[in-house]
Design a protein around this motif. Structure first.
Motif, PDB file in Angstrom:
ATOM      1  N   CYS A 108       0.878  -1.169   0.000  1.00 44.59           N
ATOM      2  CA  CYS A 108       0.000   0.000   0.000  1.00 44.59           C
ATOM      3  C   CYS A 108       0.912   1.215   0.000  1.00 44.59           C
ATOM      4  O   CYS A 108       1.970   1.196   0.625  1.00 44.59           O
ATOM      5  CB  CYS A 108      -0.848   0.072   1.269  1.00 44.59           C
ATOM      6  N   PHE A 109       0.501   2.268  -0.670  1.00 41.31           N
ATOM      7  CA  PHE A 109       1.281   3.498  -0.568  1.00 41.31           C
ATOM      8  C   PHE A 109       1.281   3.966   0.878  1.00 41.31           C
ATOM      9  O   PHE A 109       0.320   3.739   1.617  1.00 41.31           O
ATOM     10  CB  PHE A 109       0.710   4.593  -1.470  1.00 41.31           C
ATOM     11  N   ARG A 110       2.371   4.605   1.294  1.00 39.05           N
ATOM     12  CA  ARG A 110       2.474   5.178   2.636  1.00 39.05           C
ATOM     13  C   ARG A 110       3.206   6.511   2.502  1.00 39.05           C
ATOM     14  O   ARG A 110       4.419   6.582   2.472  1.00 39.05           O
ATOM     15  CB  ARG A 110       3.231   4.262   3.592  1.00 39.05           C
ATOM     16  N   PHE A 111       2.437   7.564   2.354  1.00 38.80           N
ATOM     17  CA  PHE A 111       2.995   8.906   2.313  1.00 38.80           C
ATOM     18  C   PHE A 111       1.840   9.896   2.439  1.00 38.80           C
ATOM     19  O   PHE A 111       0.672   9.509   2.378  1.00 38.80           O
ATOM     20  CB  PHE A 111       3.800   9.166   1.029  1.00 38.80           C
ATOM     21  N   THR A 112       2.171  11.146   2.652  1.00 44.69           N
ATOM     22  CA  THR A 112       1.156  12.197   2.730  1.00 44.69           C
ATOM     23  C   THR A 112       1.453  13.270   1.692  1.00 44.69           C
ATOM     24  O   THR A 112       2.590  13.712   1.546  1.00 44.69           O
ATOM     25  CB  THR A 112       1.118  12.820   4.147  1.00 44.69           C
ATOM     26  N   TRP A 113       0.422  13.633   0.966  1.00 47.82           N
ATOM     27  CA  TRP A 113       0.465  14.800   0.088  1.00 47.82           C
ATOM     28  C   TRP A 113      -0.145  15.934   0.904  1.00 47.82           C
ATOM     29  O   TRP A 113      -1.334  15.908   1.227  1.00 47.82           O
ATOM     30  CB  TRP A 113      -0.328  14.543  -1.184  1.00 47.82           C
ATOM     31  N   PRO A 114       0.655  16.933   1.299  1.00 52.28           N
ATOM     32  CA  PRO A 114       0.166  17.963   2.207  1.00 52.28           C
ATOM     33  C   PRO A 114      -0.799  18.955   1.579  1.00 52.28           C
ATOM     34  O   PRO A 114      -1.380  19.764   2.285  1.00 52.28           O
ATOM     35  CB  PRO A 114       1.436  18.656   2.691  1.00 52.28           C
ATOM     36  N   GLY A 115      -0.990  18.901   0.282  1.00 55.29           N
ATOM     37  CA  GLY A 115      -1.988  19.743  -0.357  1.00 55.29           C
ATOM     38  C   GLY A 115      -1.441  20.631  -1.447  1.00 55.29           C
ATOM     39  O   GLY A 115      -0.229  20.742  -1.650  1.00 55.29           O
ATOM     40  N   PRO A 116      -2.353  21.276  -2.185  1.00 52.21           N
ATOM     41  CA  PRO A 116      -1.954  22.091  -3.330  1.00 52.21           C
ATOM     42  C   PRO A 116      -1.207  23.362  -2.955  1.00 52.21           C
ATOM     43  O   PRO A 116      -0.553  23.966  -3.806  1.00 52.21           O
ATOM     44  CB  PRO A 116      -3.290  22.428  -4.004  1.00 52.21           C
ATOM     45  N   ALA A 143       4.972  14.078   0.144  1.00 51.77           N
ATOM     46  CA  ALA A 143       5.100  14.146  -1.311  1.00 51.77           C
ATOM     47  C   ALA A 143       4.472  15.436  -1.801  1.00 51.77           C
ATOM     48  O   ALA A 143       3.302  15.697  -1.540  1.00 51.77           O
ATOM     49  CB  ALA A 143       4.404  12.948  -1.949  1.00 51.77           C
ATOM     50  N   VAL A 144       5.224  16.244  -2.477  1.00 52.44           N
ATOM     51  CA  VAL A 144       4.705  17.495  -3.028  1.00 52.44           C
ATOM     52  C   VAL A 144       4.679  17.409  -4.546  1.00 52.44           C
ATOM     53  O   VAL A 144       5.403  16.617  -5.146  1.00 52.44           O
ATOM     54  CB  VAL A 144       5.538  18.715  -2.573  1.00 52.44           C
ATOM     55  N   THR A 145       3.829  18.211  -5.152  1.00 49.36           N
ATOM     56  CA  THR A 145       3.756  18.253  -6.610  1.00 49.36           C
ATOM     57  C   THR A 145       4.059  19.679  -7.065  1.00 49.36           C
ATOM     58  O   THR A 145       3.890  20.627  -6.312  1.00 49.36           O
ATOM     59  CB  THR A 145       2.352  17.827  -7.102  1.00 49.36           C
ATOM     60  N   ASN A 146       4.499  19.810  -8.285  1.00 47.02           N
ATOM     61  CA  ASN A 146       4.855  21.126  -8.813  1.00 47.02           C
ATOM     62  C   ASN A 146       3.683  21.852  -9.452  1.00 47.02           C
ATOM     63  O   ASN A 146       3.790  22.999  -9.823  1.00 47.02           O
ATOM     64  CB  ASN A 146       5.981  21.006  -9.840  1.00 47.02           C
ATOM     65  N   ASN A 147       2.555  21.159  -9.606  1.00 45.92           N
ATOM     66  CA  ASN A 147       1.437  21.761 -10.324  1.00 45.92           C
ATOM     67  C   ASN A 147       0.154  21.828  -9.496  1.00 45.92           C
ATOM     68  O   ASN A 147      -0.911  22.015 -10.056  1.00 45.92           O
ATOM     69  CB  ASN A 147       1.181  20.983 -11.608  1.00 45.92           C
ATOM     70  N   SER A 148       0.224  21.647  -8.210  1.00 44.80           N
ATOM     71  CA  SER A 148      -0.924  21.684  -7.298  1.00 44.80           C
ATOM     72  C   SER A 148      -1.913  20.541  -7.504  1.00 44.80           C
ATOM     73  O   SER A 148      -2.979  20.537  -6.899  1.00 44.80           O
ATOM     74  CB  SER A 148      -1.683  23.014  -7.390  1.00 44.80           C
ATOM     75  N   ASN A 149      -1.596  19.606  -8.372  1.00 43.63           N
ATOM     76  CA  ASN A 149      -2.451  18.441  -8.572  1.00 43.63           C
ATOM     77  C   ASN A 149      -2.110  17.349  -7.569  1.00 43.63           C
ATOM     78  O   ASN A 149      -1.001  17.310  -7.047  1.00 43.63           O
ATOM     79  CB  ASN A 149      -2.292  17.878  -9.985  1.00 43.63           C
ATOM     80  N   VAL A 150      -3.062  16.457  -7.342  1.00 44.92           N
ATOM     81  CA  VAL A 150      -2.800  15.328  -6.454  1.00 44.92           C
ATOM     82  C   VAL A 150      -1.684  14.475  -7.073  1.00 44.92           C
ATOM     83  O   VAL A 150      -1.472  14.505  -8.285  1.00 44.92           O
ATOM     84  CB  VAL A 150      -4.070  14.491  -6.208  1.00 44.92           C
TER      85      VAL A 150
END
Length: 192
Positions: free
Chosen positions: A35-43, A73-80
């Motif tokens: 299972c994935f185990r991480f948090t995306w803190p948001g856009p 885990a962060v993204t560069n485009n504010s997407n999930v």
């Protein structure tokens, strides 16, 4: 009235060993369920911000009842996050972004919404129990709490396949259909 209890197991012994070859490592990964185990803190966070040095305690700012797991885990485009791309990048060393699914555990994707926009998502392994029903192994469940919507999607990954951490919405979205209140028993994973 349904109540869901999410129990996050801690204190799981980590066993380190050296694998003699890449083929042996791939066989080990192919025989396991993850299972994935991480948090995306948001856009609102991106790779250029100070988030990479933050802890779950920093992000939650004293709020309890919201799961958070390292790595962040962060993204560069504010997407999930694109979980397919994350799995492809880490499938040869899945423990960096995933937990091994053990007997009785399920994969959970815990999404927190405000004003119908995703605020953050945590992925993890745990046990889920629905009061008066028993252990849950699949489906999505929603709840409205203090003007915010919480969605918990549950599934079980298959050996050798990418983690699922999502589910088809089997239960219609309706305020009050799900729990009047989540009862979540969380024990925070130690920051990595």
């Amino acid at each position: 009235m349904l109540k869901i209890v999410i129990i996050i197991a801690v204190g799981i012994a980590q066993i380190s060993f050296f694998v003699s070859s890449q083929t042996d490592a791939n066989l080990e990964v192919n025989n396991q369920r993850y299972c994935f185990r991480f948090t995306w803190p948001g856009p609102q966070f991106d790779a250029d911000g100070p988030i990479m040095n933050a802890t779950c305690t920093d992000l939650l700012n004293g709020v309890s009842g919201i799961p958070c797991h390292h790595p962040l885990a962060v993204t560069n485009n504010s997407n999930v996050p694109d979980t397919r791309a994350i799995w492809e990048e880490h499938k040869n060393d899945p423990t960096r972004i995933a937990c091994r699914l053990t007997r009785g555990d399920v994969c959970v994707k815990y999404t927190y919404y405000f004003n119908q926009a995703v605020q953050n998502i945590s992925y993890f392994c745990t046990k889920v129990n629905i009061e008066d029903v028993g252990a849950a192994t699949s489906g999505c469940y929603t709840e409205l709490r203090n003007g915010r919507e919480i969605e918990v999607c549950i599934c079980e990954s298959r050996p050798g396949q990418p983690p699922c951490n999502d589910a088809t919405k089997k239960i219609p979205h309706a305020v009050g259909l799900f729990v009047a209140g989540f009862v979540i028993v969380l024990q925070q994973w130690a920051p990595i």
